[in-house]
Design a protein around this motif. Sequence first.
Motif, PDB file in Angstrom:
ATOM      1  N   ARG D  25       0.801  -1.205   0.000  1.00  0.00           N
ATOM      2  CA  ARG D  25       0.000   0.000   0.000  1.00  0.00           C
ATOM      3  C   ARG D  25       0.836   1.258   0.000  1.00  0.00           C
ATOM      4  O   ARG D  25       0.400   2.307  -0.393  1.00  0.00           O
ATOM      5  N   ASN D  26       2.066   1.110   0.488  1.00  0.00           N
ATOM      6  CA  ASN D  26       2.942   2.267   0.510  1.00  0.00           C
ATOM      7  C   ASN D  26       3.320   2.634  -0.913  1.00  0.00           C
ATOM      8  O   ASN D  26       3.892   1.833  -1.661  1.00  0.00           O
ATOM      9  N   ILE D  78       4.910  13.306  -7.540  1.00  0.00           N
ATOM     10  CA  ILE D  78       3.485  13.128  -7.259  1.00  0.00           C
ATOM     11  C   ILE D  78       3.291  12.582  -5.850  1.00  0.00           C
ATOM     12  O   ILE D  78       2.423  13.037  -5.098  1.00  0.00           O
ATOM     13  N   ILE D  79       4.151  11.617  -5.489  1.00  0.00           N
ATOM     14  CA  ILE D  79       4.014  11.040  -4.145  1.00  0.00           C
ATOM     15  C   ILE D  79       4.216  12.103  -3.087  1.00  0.00           C
ATOM     16  O   ILE D  79       3.479  12.182  -2.099  1.00  0.00           O
ATOM     17  N   MET D  81       3.675  15.274  -3.380  1.00  0.00           N
ATOM     18  CA  MET D  81       2.467  16.100  -3.370  1.00  0.00           C
ATOM     19  C   MET D  81       1.364  15.434  -2.560  1.00  0.00           C
ATOM     20  O   MET D  81       0.689  16.061  -1.741  1.00  0.00           O
ATOM     21  N   TYR D  83       1.583  13.204  -0.326  1.00  0.00           N
ATOM     22  CA  TYR D  83       1.913  13.150   1.097  1.00  0.00           C
ATOM     23  C   TYR D  83       1.628  14.479   1.765  1.00  0.00           C
ATOM     24  O   TYR D  83       1.104  14.552   2.866  1.00  0.00           O
ATOM     25  N   ARG D  84       1.953  15.527   1.038  1.00  0.00           N
ATOM     26  CA  ARG D  84       1.719  16.850   1.589  1.00  0.00           C
ATOM     27  C   ARG D  84       0.242  17.099   1.823  1.00  0.00           C
ATOM     28  O   ARG D  84      -0.161  17.667   2.824  1.00  0.00           O
ATOM     29  N   HIS D  87      -1.007  13.651   4.082  1.00  0.00           N
ATOM     30  CA  HIS D  87      -0.191  13.156   5.190  1.00  0.00           C
ATOM     31  C   HIS D  87      -0.170  11.646   5.223  1.00  0.00           C
ATOM     32  O   HIS D  87      -0.292  11.017   6.260  1.00  0.00           O
ATOM     33  N   ALA D  89       1.239   8.179   2.591  1.00  0.00           N
ATOM     34  CA  ALA D  89       1.748   7.731   1.305  1.00  0.00           C
ATOM     35  C   ALA D  89       1.056   6.458   0.865  1.00  0.00           C
ATOM     36  O   ALA D  89       1.531   5.736   0.012  1.00  0.00           O
ATOM     37  N   ASP D  92      -4.075   3.485  -1.073  1.00  0.00           N
ATOM     38  CA  ASP D  92      -5.500   3.280  -0.824  1.00  0.00           C
ATOM     39  C   ASP D  92      -6.200   4.549  -0.371  1.00  0.00           C
ATOM     40  O   ASP D  92      -7.414   4.671  -0.474  1.00  0.00           O
ATOM     41  N   ALA D  94      -5.825   7.402  -1.687  1.00  0.00           N
ATOM     42  CA  ALA D  94      -6.219   8.176  -2.865  1.00  0.00           C
ATOM     43  C   ALA D  94      -7.234   7.364  -3.649  1.00  0.00           C
ATOM     44  O   ALA D  94      -6.929   6.802  -4.690  1.00  0.00           O
ATOM     45  N   SER D  95      -8.430   7.260  -3.097  1.00  0.00           N
ATOM     46  CA  SER D  95      -9.410   6.386  -3.746  1.00  0.00           C
ATOM     47  C   SER D  95     -10.657   7.159  -4.164  1.00  0.00           C
ATOM     48  O   SER D  95     -11.745   6.649  -4.152  1.00  0.00           O
ATOM     49  N   LEU D  96     -10.451   8.410  -4.505  1.00  0.00           N
ATOM     50  CA  LEU D  96     -11.620   9.194  -4.920  1.00  0.00           C
ATOM     51  C   LEU D  96     -11.982   8.957  -6.380  1.00  0.00           C
ATOM     52  O   LEU D  96     -12.997   9.434  -6.855  1.00  0.00           O
ATOM     53  N   MET D  97     -11.115   8.216  -7.071  1.00  0.00           N
ATOM     54  CA  MET D  97     -11.326   8.036  -8.512  1.00  0.00           C
ATOM     55  C   MET D  97     -12.365   6.939  -8.752  1.00  0.00           C
ATOM     56  O   MET D  97     -12.074   5.852  -9.195  1.00  0.00           O
ATOM     57  N   LYS D  98     -13.594   7.257  -8.367  1.00  0.00           N
ATOM     58  CA  LYS D  98     -14.630   6.260  -8.629  1.00  0.00           C
ATOM     59  C   LYS D  98     -15.941   6.986  -8.875  1.00  0.00           C
ATOM     60  O   LYS D  98     -16.055   8.193  -8.696  1.00  0.00           O
TER      61      LYS D  98
END
Lengths: 628, 566, 287, 99
Positions: D25-26, D78-79, D81, D83-84, D87, D89, D92, D94-98
């Motif tokens: 997942r990291n 991108i990573i 970004m 993380y910033r 908070h 890395a 999972d 970043a799962s808004l793409m649905k």
Amino acid sequence: MIGLLVGAPLLGAAVLLCGGRRLDRAGHWLACLLSGASFVIGVLFFLDMLGRSGDDRSLHSHLWSWVPVEGFQADVAFQLDQLSMTFVLLITGVGTLIHIYSVGYMEHDPRRRRFFGYLNLFLAAMLLLVLADNYLLLYVGWEGVGLASYLLIGFWQDKPSAAAAAKKAFLVNRVGDAGLAIAIFLMFTTFGSFAFAPVLSSATDASEGKLTAVGLMLLLAACGKSAQVPLQSWLGDAMEGPTPVSALIHAATMVTAGVYLITRSGAIFNAAPDAQTVVVVVGAVTLLFGAIVGCAKDDIKKALAGSTMSQIGYMILAAGLGPIGYAFAIMHLVTHGFFKAGLFLGAGSVMHGMNDEVNMRHYGGLRKHMPVTFVTFGLGYLAIIGFPGLSGFFSKDQIIEAAFAKGGTQGWILGAVTLLGAAITAYYMTRVMAMTFFGEKRWKPDAEGNEPHPHESPRSMTIPMVVLAFGSVFAGGLFKFNESFVNWLEPVTQFEHGHSPLSATAVTSATVVALVIGVGAAWLQYGRRTVPSVAPRGSLLTRAARRDLLQDDFNHIVLVNGGTYLTRSLVYADNKVVDGAVNGTAATFGGLSGRLRRLQNGFARSYAVSMFGGAAVLIAATLLMRAV
Amino acid sequence: MSFPLLTVTALVPAVGAVATAAVPAAKRTAAKWLALLFSLATLVLAAVVLAGFDPGGDRYQMTESRAWIADFGVRYELGVDGIGAVMIALTALLIPFVIGAGWNDADADEDADGAAGSGAPGGGGPAAGGVKSRWRPTQGFFALILAVEAMVVISFAATDVFLFYIFFEAMLIPMYFLIGGFGDKAHAAGEEEGAKQRSYAAVKFLLYNLAGGLIMLAAVIGLYVASADQLGEGTFSLQQLTQARASGDFSLADNTERLLFLGFFLAFAVKAPLWPLHTWLPNAMGEATAPVAVLITAVVDKVGTFAMLRFCLGLFPGASQWATPVVIVLALISIIYGALLAVGQRDIKRLVAYASISHFGFIVLGIFAMTSQGQGGATLYMVFHGISTAALMLVAGFLISRRGSRLIADYGGVQKVAPVLAGTFLVGGLATLSLPGLAPFISEFLVLAGTFSRYPVAGIVATAGIILAALYVLLLYQRTMTGPVEKPEIRRMPDLKVRELAVVTPLIALLVVLGLFPKPLTQIVNPAVEHTMSDVQKKDPKPQHPVADHGWFDYKPAKHSGGDHE
Amino acid sequence: MNTLAATSTSTGEAVQFWVLGTVAVLGGLGTVLMRRAVHSALCLAATMIILAMFYLANGAYFLGVVQIVVYTGAVMMLFLFVLMLVGVSAADSLKETLKGQRWLALGCALGLGILLIAGIGQASVGSFTGLGAANAEGNVPALATLLFTKYVVAFEVVGALLTVAAVGATLLTHRERIEKTKSQREQAEERVRGGKQLPPLPAPGVYARHNAVDRPGLLPDGTPAAISVSSTLRERGQIREVSTEQMASLAALEQRTAEYHGQPTTPQGPTAEAEGDSAPEPEEAAK
Amino acid sequence: MSPINYVYLAALLFTIGASGVLVRRNAIVVFMSIELMLNAANLTLVAFSRMHGNLDGQVMAFFVMVVAAAEVVVGLAIIVMLYRSRHSASVDDASLMKL
């Protein structure tokens, strides 16, 4: 030139209907003029025709090629022979008289111009019907008169009953029209043509089955137009129209178109005896049907309508007898045209004087108030019941004689039916006469307190009635004199002398006896006794007859209710089943995609699994393909 | 190559569409006149096409052929036979009337935008409300109509299957916006529900036609592959394919031919529309404004029936004959079913839509009867149905715009207050029920006669349709126009205005003139029908007892010997 | 190797392959399985170095060097930098959160592997050409010739790609300062308004034994103040707990001091509160 | 030993890398797994280059390296970004793409 016959009233109709309000003041005279012009042209043709020998009298005029399609030639062409000539004179003659009558009758109607436009349109269509030289053009006239009849029955459109009656008339006629259309298709497939000349001259080539089919379809058409059982139901309702319309269209001319059609197609019927038998049966049934209905009605126009139905039954019956009857059918048609038009105009005159009251139970004793109407109506009455010496006597007697001459059991039955019909005719007409013109006055003030003041109608109305009365009295004798009418028609319809099992004198005596019985019975019932203002309940038959022998109820329950139910359920089914199937498919896909959507959970790793899985499958497929 | 008349005929409305769309928002009236002008120019060109068509000449005339997508053998090929020429003329003829009748139809949207600002419920169209400066309903409405015209003209003229396909499908786009974007504001359940229904209708229209079209695309590709297999080089050209088939170079296996036929036929049957693929039509015609409804039924749908004649029969004669029994049964169902449903409708426009379904049944019946009367009649039917439905529907539109309701029950007694409106409505109705003397009678009779000569039972069943036609037309007339005037809205109803009369009168005149004298049309159509008949290798059934070509004077009734009256 | 085609490599290479190959696979497994990202990175670096050796063994001298310089040197360093930014020592939980993901992944990986190997097995060839001829004038000149003749366009495009990538990365990570820089007064006011800690933060690790930065300082009452630890450590969860014995010994120290001064003893020690209060309890304290 | 063994090894490494992408997942570890897969591909290219006796494979491998370097640069950016803003890395998160 023949085109002018049709053209004149057509022009009138076009001008009056498109002309707008400017023509309101003089439009009716224009219509009378053009109708008269058509009559004059008709007379000129008639004189010209008389100058030639019997076989040479037919005229033909080809105007233009109408529908030229491969293998299908329909032309706009007219043919004027003795049969058409007879009709032309009747139509334009009676038509012109009724135009003149209507000037007075419709004087106070704001839409009089339009009325005359429709009348002219009717004349044009009717003339087209009898002048056409092929069935397709005849069909145009056939529906044209249907349209005119529709427009005129529904002339007072703000009365819902009139609008409904008009629609009913058109629809029932359409059923008949469909029959005519199918007859034309049959001719087209059998003969490759539907012009009178080729079809009729080669009719005997075709098989009897085909010809019977054609004949039955033509009969269906005739039933629709001529209000014969089972398509008779519209005629009674059609009395919603203005009375001149009833006189012209629903008594004298249009309703006789069926007789014309059968007579014109004589060659086909001659070769199809089965079809002829059906024609005769229909005629006989309607004859009695109309007469019985006529006996029960209290509405003067509906009583006359029943009579019309019955009289046309006579004609159809005669036409069904074949060459022994055609000429008599037409002869009765012409004399009927005179006296029935006269009777209707008389009825109109009575209504005119009685604040449009139509119930005979509210008449009574009108002979003193309306002498001219009484005399002309009375002459028409005597003519229709077949009083010896008047026109109805000659024409009806001939038909009864021909019915007996049919021969065999059929002949006896038909003869008996026609005699019975004659007796009932005498009965119901005497009833009308007695209730209207004799007895006590029975009218009362109407709801607004206006008491009718019966008065004689204006000159423009009485003159046509007088003229028609003359026709009712003398036409029969003239036609019978030296068999002139039969000889005149013979080249077209052929004639064959029937051999009646009874002598002519015996038939005549029987007719007279039937007449006396009918008149006597009615006089006893209505002339001697006072007529109640409210109709008594009456016997079962009377009640049924008042409701047109339950035919309307049958139609209503089976056709109207059934049809309504059918269309409602179809509308429902279209929404739910046909559309539902499609919408259901859509919903299925929608649901499926709803499920599939869950695979899109937004986790990149899930997507990666599908990617790698897909790659694995691809590799596997490649390997498999190589292995195979 | 000579002057590309057909291209120009299609180009003029296309240019007109762009020009109309470009008119600034403030100059609404100018846009209307511009659109009318362009449509009239198209009409003139179409008249030139019709006049220039030589009935005795080649099958396809005024042909143009240019390479387009060389890799796939797609060519820009145009050409008209008699049927195509007549259909182009019909299209060009009707559009000015559609524009004239829809003169103020888009203004309502315009006003709604102006008045209500952001919350305008004015239409489910693109960007309703709010952005007034960008969304110019008037310009859009007329530009879309012209765009449809251009595409329809190309479809009628295309002799390249692929070219035809593209415009056949592209037509859906402007039609979608016309249906979904403009309504008559007469929905019974209020404007909000109306907008919902409208977008439902538009989507339904699009999905049905798109589904049909995509199946056709598969068949188009299949045809290309088959031609590539057999001719060495794939082609979409109708003329080449027909020629190759005639010379025997190109013949499809039975199964392939049938599948391809079905692919094409399905698309056209949706468009036509044939039962049971018809349900989009009542929705679309009911929700769209009357002129758009005319556009749908009188113009766009004709492409479907036309294409059946040109492509289904022309490309797959064997399969067409194979499918004939089924198609005829479907057509019969359409006729009776459409008529019965028309009787049961409560909504004037839906009634006309179902009547159209019935009429399309007649057209399909005529096409697949495979007799020259049937096909000639079907072609004439397309033209006459276009004119008669336009007359009826446009008058119905005028009526609806006066009262603001489409429900039949909301009327009654109109005849008394607006006799001219009622009269024209009646004439339109009578034309719809094929009254003899008006044009549709001829076509309907030809179709029936043609069908009867090959399939008597089908002919008789279809004839029942004319009775039902009388029923629904007269019921409609009785309920809307006759009877006492009871409702106050009707008492105030004005009669037809000059503009409306100018729209209706020519149509009625045409109905009468063509009803009496259709010869000019039949002359152009006849040779094309003969070609189609030879494509399917069918001959008219011969009458059993053909009569010699008697003149009238030859006819003398046989003398009966028994006549002793002399 | 001067022969044009050979069927097998030298025994030395074979030995080298089996030994180093095993290590490479172990390294790969380590990359995937190690819980700490740093360990993963180290394993990956090992695998890469071995791969560089394999490149050398396969006659790809230039690539072998590039592999070491670019990959192991630059790219892996980049990885480590980022790791340090994100948190070097945070170990990942290996607990799977997506339902069925692990089994699916296993299935896919196994399937893919088996299929790949099967595919290669099908295509396996008996002999090979070797790079003797191709590398005749030296691997680097030969490669250079190819790169600057046949593949020159691709080379230029790749160069452009690199540049774009560099610019892109800069853009991505760059934060534009769009607002005015706050003055000290504004910062102070903001702090007051936001109710943040006004005085300087307490220092960590007062009583620490070793590296005191990750141990919270104790408040006067004896409770550890998490706030005293650097926020980065706090975020990574790397605060060391102050253990109970220490607290106890601390309390004893206080006691003694108090006795020494003769002060009264406080009845409650910090011990009791240390347990409840030691604020951000790190999930997993380092051992 | 046949050089095809290098290809087998590469397949093995590729598979390991692939499973790493699926399991971890990291984001950084996922990235490293991708690098592993790329390297496996490179090894294949080099091995085939040797077996076919021409250097095109090596050129390809070179290009892969360069592209991988570019990819790493952007990917890591991108990573960072990510993380910033989150908070975390974890991929999972970043799962808004649905839908």
